[in-house]
Design an enzyme around this catalytic site. Structure first.
Site, PDB file in Angstrom:
ATOM      1  CB  CYS A   2      66.347  51.907  15.487  1.00 49.93           C
ATOM      2  SG  CYS A   2      67.458  53.318  15.564  1.00 49.93           S
ATOM      3  NE  ARG A  28      60.535  50.277  16.596  1.00 46.91           N
ATOM      4  CZ  ARG A  28      59.972  50.413  17.806  1.00 46.91           C
ATOM      5  NH1 ARG A  28      58.676  50.258  17.937  1.00 46.91           N
ATOM      6  NH2 ARG A  28      60.694  50.736  18.840  1.00 46.91           N
ATOM      7  CD1 TRP A  72      63.758  59.078  13.323  1.00 41.69           C
ATOM      8  CD2 TRP A  72      64.457  59.184  15.446  1.00 41.69           C
ATOM      9  NE1 TRP A  72      63.363  60.294  13.852  1.00 41.69           N
ATOM     10  CE2 TRP A  72      63.779  60.389  15.131  1.00 41.69           C
ATOM     11  CE3 TRP A  72      64.987  59.035  16.723  1.00 41.69           C
ATOM     12  CZ2 TRP A  72      63.611  61.424  16.067  1.00 41.69           C
ATOM     13  CZ3 TRP A  72      64.820  60.067  17.646  1.00 41.69           C
ATOM     14  CH2 TRP A  72      64.141  61.241  17.316  1.00 41.69           C
ATOM     15  CG  ASN A  98      65.791  50.979  19.401  1.00 43.07           C
ATOM     16  OD1 ASN A  98      65.997  52.185  19.391  1.00 43.07           O
ATOM     17  ND2 ASN A  98      64.597  50.443  19.536  1.00 43.07           N
ATOM     18  CD  GLU A 465      46.592  65.723  17.346  1.00 43.59           C
ATOM     19  OE1 GLU A 465      46.668  64.835  16.482  1.00 43.59           O
ATOM     20  OE2 GLU A 465      47.551  66.051  18.086  1.00 43.59           O
ATOM     21  CE  LYS A 469      48.218  63.761  13.762  1.00 44.59           C
ATOM     22  NZ  LYS A 469      48.635  64.117  15.009  1.00 44.59           N
ATOM     23  CD  GLU A 472      52.475  64.648  14.115  1.00 43.02           C
ATOM     24  OE1 GLU A 472      52.989  63.754  14.804  1.00 43.02           O
ATOM     25  OE2 GLU A 472      51.249  64.722  13.884  1.00 43.02           O
ATOM     26  CG  HIS A 488      46.573  88.524  25.981  1.00 42.80           C
ATOM     27  ND1 HIS A 488      46.097  89.760  26.354  1.00 42.80           N
ATOM     28  CD2 HIS A 488      45.611  87.627  26.336  1.00 42.80           C
ATOM     29  CE1 HIS A 488      44.919  89.627  26.940  1.00 42.80           C
ATOM     30  NE2 HIS A 488      44.595  88.356  26.949  1.00 42.80           N
ATOM     31  CE  LYS A 582      51.929  55.655  15.498  1.00 45.49           C
ATOM     32  NZ  LYS A 582      51.046  56.754  15.197  1.00 45.49           N
TER      33      LYS A 582
HETATM   34  C1  BG6 Z   1      55.810  60.726  18.363  1.00 47.30           C
HETATM   35  C2  BG6 Z   1      54.778  60.345  17.309  1.00 47.30           C
HETATM   36  O1  BG6 Z   1      56.996  60.106  18.097  1.00 47.30           O
HETATM   37  O2  BG6 Z   1      55.369  60.324  19.649  1.00 47.30           O
HETATM   38  C3  BG6 Z   1      53.495  61.077  17.638  1.00 47.30           C
HETATM   39  O3  BG6 Z   1      55.256  60.760  16.036  1.00 47.30           O
HETATM   40  C4  BG6 Z   1      53.042  60.679  19.042  1.00 47.30           C
HETATM   41  O4  BG6 Z   1      52.496  60.718  16.708  1.00 47.30           O
HETATM   42  C5  BG6 Z   1      54.136  60.878  20.086  1.00 47.30           C
HETATM   43  O5  BG6 Z   1      51.940  61.448  19.388  1.00 47.30           O
HETATM   44  C6  BG6 Z   1      53.773  60.169  21.379  1.00 47.30           C
HETATM   45  O6  BG6 Z   1      53.705  58.789  21.090  1.00 47.30           O
HETATM   46  P1  BG6 Z   1      52.891  57.768  22.005  1.00 47.30           P
HETATM   47  O7  BG6 Z   1      53.122  56.455  21.343  1.00 47.30           O
HETATM   48  O8  BG6 Z   1      53.499  57.834  23.368  1.00 47.30           O
HETATM   49  O9  BG6 Z   1      51.443  58.181  22.012  1.00 47.30           O
END
Ligand code: BG6
Length: 587
Positions: A2, A28, A72, A98, A465, A469, A472, A488, A582
């Site tokens: 949050c 957030r 959140w 939070n 990664e 992406k 996500e 495998h 985030k």
């Molecule tokens: C997630 C984010 O909540 O946390 C991702 O959406 C991020 O983008 C992951 O990679 C880890 O966050 P941080 O801030 O520890 O790098």
């Protein structure tokens, strides 16, 4: 998790000030939002579900004290009733929160027996009722402290009431920053949201409580009640850094900022030179991260082996806590985290510290909890990253790890050279011609249900990664695979037209990786080759010039752009994908 913002001062637009603070904290959490404003000894609340978007708080009265929250959801569904702030029985106490109030049920049941009425499904709503109960025998400040000390779990709580012109805020785990102004004071979950108002801040430590009035800020230890001496810090960030500028959203802005950020990193290797000595001295070093940062850690393991001929261990932050019993005083844990607030990382670091291990951090947020708790501190220097899907922080992490590896070898110049090669290659990938080519691919595969991404060596974390992406933000199921593992099992998933992305940089993995692409092609896969040269097995080719180990940077930027355009083509929000946030400050 949050976002929290608060204002107390001389300005009559407290609700608007808090509302604008929430806007810059929305990454957030964006399930719902709410603002409470105190006016003429009455608390007025406005809360809505969903993103802030074009909403406003015009219907809230003029006020010089207000608090606000973006949610959140953890406890209770995404409803207006579950949105914060929450009130006590008489509406005289308002609370935003939070974190996770782990023992809320026991306390709720006791308060229910005493006649308190609850309207939401949340753990948070118990807090104003608990304060309401405790305030009968003491002051508001003391009642909030007593209530906070009864809470188990990692939390940040902000409370106001109709009688006292003050904001009381306490933290244990979840981040809180105080902003100091002239006859006004602020609080926020993260310092960057305070920039438009002040650069003078104090990062609240665990088990600290702040009592804000327009004239003063008092910091108290929640356990002892002792008033603390505090050191105010000045932020050297620019307000514009956190703004979208000419871009339609933060993700695209942050993608295009990457060449400049890598140039700045290779231009000042002082952190790496200093850090190289620390790594060399350690007896067993571990790279630990979550989400995108965990893939930077995995890439770090390959980079260190390849460049320094040293083994450095890799661990996922949320799992590290279950296999660190061997750590000791000679161990070095390198925690990598964009936000520096991810709870899984902070918890692992806490356990590692209990075993006397030394903690180093690579983070993007000065003053974050991880930054403050680490023995050795390295800053990524990517500027505020607002889009939930990490881009520039990830390539920043890679650039620091590549430079660090070369510094350990005493080859700083070599490291700087290949990073500058990668910047050239990145600029080619970001060129209009290349972006057009990636946009065309997005149109071709946007309705596909599954996408597989393969790579070997350094291209394995690249594949992981890239798949993350795509997952996500476009919500298409994508899986990153070690190319050698295809046969495998996962190869069974490939059928006619299945998009199969293969990373084929000009290194020792080229041949074997091509074999993987051919295996997918043989089962009808639509093979997308991301490589330095075309090949007949590719149904679609995206050119990425070689930059030795740093080729991982332009390679992953191709995937960032592909995920971005898949998302835009599907009419989705690239900055605020569903169900994510985030930085996750809960376990
Ligand atoms: C997630 C984010 O909540 O946390 C991702 O959406 C991020 O983008 C992951 O990679 C880890 O966050 P941080 O801030 O520890 O790098």
């Amino acid at each position: 998790m949050c976002g929290i913002f608060g204002y107390i001062g001389y300005k009559e637009g407290a609700a608007e000030i808090v509302f604008s603070g929430l806007k810059s904290l929305e990454y957030r959490g964006y399930d719902s939002w709410g603002v409470a404003a105190l006016s003429k000894d009455k608390i007025f609340v406005k809360k809505r579900i969903g993103k802030i978007g074009n909403n406003n708080v015009d219907n809230l009265p003029k006020s010089d004290l207000a608090i606000g929250h973006t949610r959140w959801a953890t406890h209770g569904g995404v409803t207006e009733i579950n949105a914060h702030p929450h009130l006590d029985c008489l509406g005289k106490i308002a609370v935003i929160h939070n974190g996770i109030f782990e023992n809320y049920e026991k306390i709720k049941n006791k308060l229910l027996k005493e006649g308190h009425k609850f309207i939401s499904e949340t753990d948070t709503e118990v807090i104003p009722h608990l304060i309401e109960d405790l305030i009968k025998k003491t002051t508001f400040e003391k009642a909030v402290r007593a209530a906070f000390n009864k809470m188990e779990g990692l939390n940040a709580v902000i409370a106001i009431n109709t009688k006292d012109r003050s904001i009381v805020a306490a933290r244990n785990g979840s981040p809180l920053v105080i902003g100091f102004g002239k006859n006004e004071n602020f609080l926020s979950s993260d310092a960057s949201a305070l920039l438009p108002f002040t650069k003078n801040v104090y990062f609240l430590e665990d088990n600290e409580m702040a009592v804000l009035t327009d004239k003063s800020v008092k910091i108290i230890n929640t356990k002892s009640g002792k008033v603390m001496k505090i050191k105010i810090q000045k932020l050297n960030w620019k307000v514009t850094e956190g703004q979208m500028g000419k871009y339609p959203n933060f993700m695209l802005k942050e993608i295009y900022e990457q060449p400049q950020i890598i140039l700045e990193i290779l231009g000042s290797p002082s952190q790496e030179v200093r850090f190289a000595k620390i790594i060399k001295k350690s007896r067993g070093a571990y790279l630990v991260g979550c989400g995108t940062a965990s893939y930077a850690c995995l890439a770090g393991q390959y980079l260190f082996s390849k460049i320094t001929k040293r083994h450095i261990n890799f661990a996922i932050g949320s799992e590290f806590g279950y296999h660190l019993d061997f750590l000791n005083k000679d161990s070095l844990v390198v925690a990598i985290s964009q936000s520096g607030e991810t709870m899984d990382i902070l918890e692992s670091v806490k356990k590692a510290k209990e075993r006397k291990a030394k903690i180093a951090c690579l983070t993007n947020v000065f003053g974050s909890s991880l930054y403050r708790t680490s023995d050795y501190k390295m800053l990524i220097g990517a500027g505020p990253e607002k889009a939930v899907a990490s881009t520039k922080a990830f390539t920043g992490m890679l650039a620091h790890l590549i430079l660090l590896a070369y510094c350990i070898n005493g080859q700083t110049k070599e490291g700087q050279k290949i990073l500058s090669e990668s910047v050239k290659s990145v600029n080619d990938v970001l060129s209009p011609k290349s972006v057009k080519n990636i946009q065309k691919l997005a149109v071709i595969i946007k309705d596909k249900k599954h996408i597989y991404v393969i790579g070997r060596g350094l291209s394995y974390p690249t594949a992981l990664e890239s798949a993350l992406k795509i997952k996500e933000i476009s919500y298409i199921h994508a899986e990153g695979l070690a190319a050698g593992e295809l046969k495998h099992g996962p190869l069974a998933l490939v059928e006619k037209g299945t998009p199969c992305i293969a990373f084929l940089p000009d290194d020792e993995t080229y041949g074997a990786n091509l074999a993987g692409a051919m295996e997918m092609k043989a089962r009808g896969g639509f093979v997308i080759g991301i490589s330095f040269k075309p090949h007949e097995v590719f149904d679609y080719f995206i050119k990425v010039d070689n930059a030795d180990e740093a080729t991982i940077i332009p390679n992953v930027i191709v995937a960032q752009l592909l995920a971005y355009h898949l998302t835009i083509d599907k009419g989705l929000d690239p900055d605020k994908p569903r169900n994510l946030a985030k930085s996750v400050t809960v376990k």
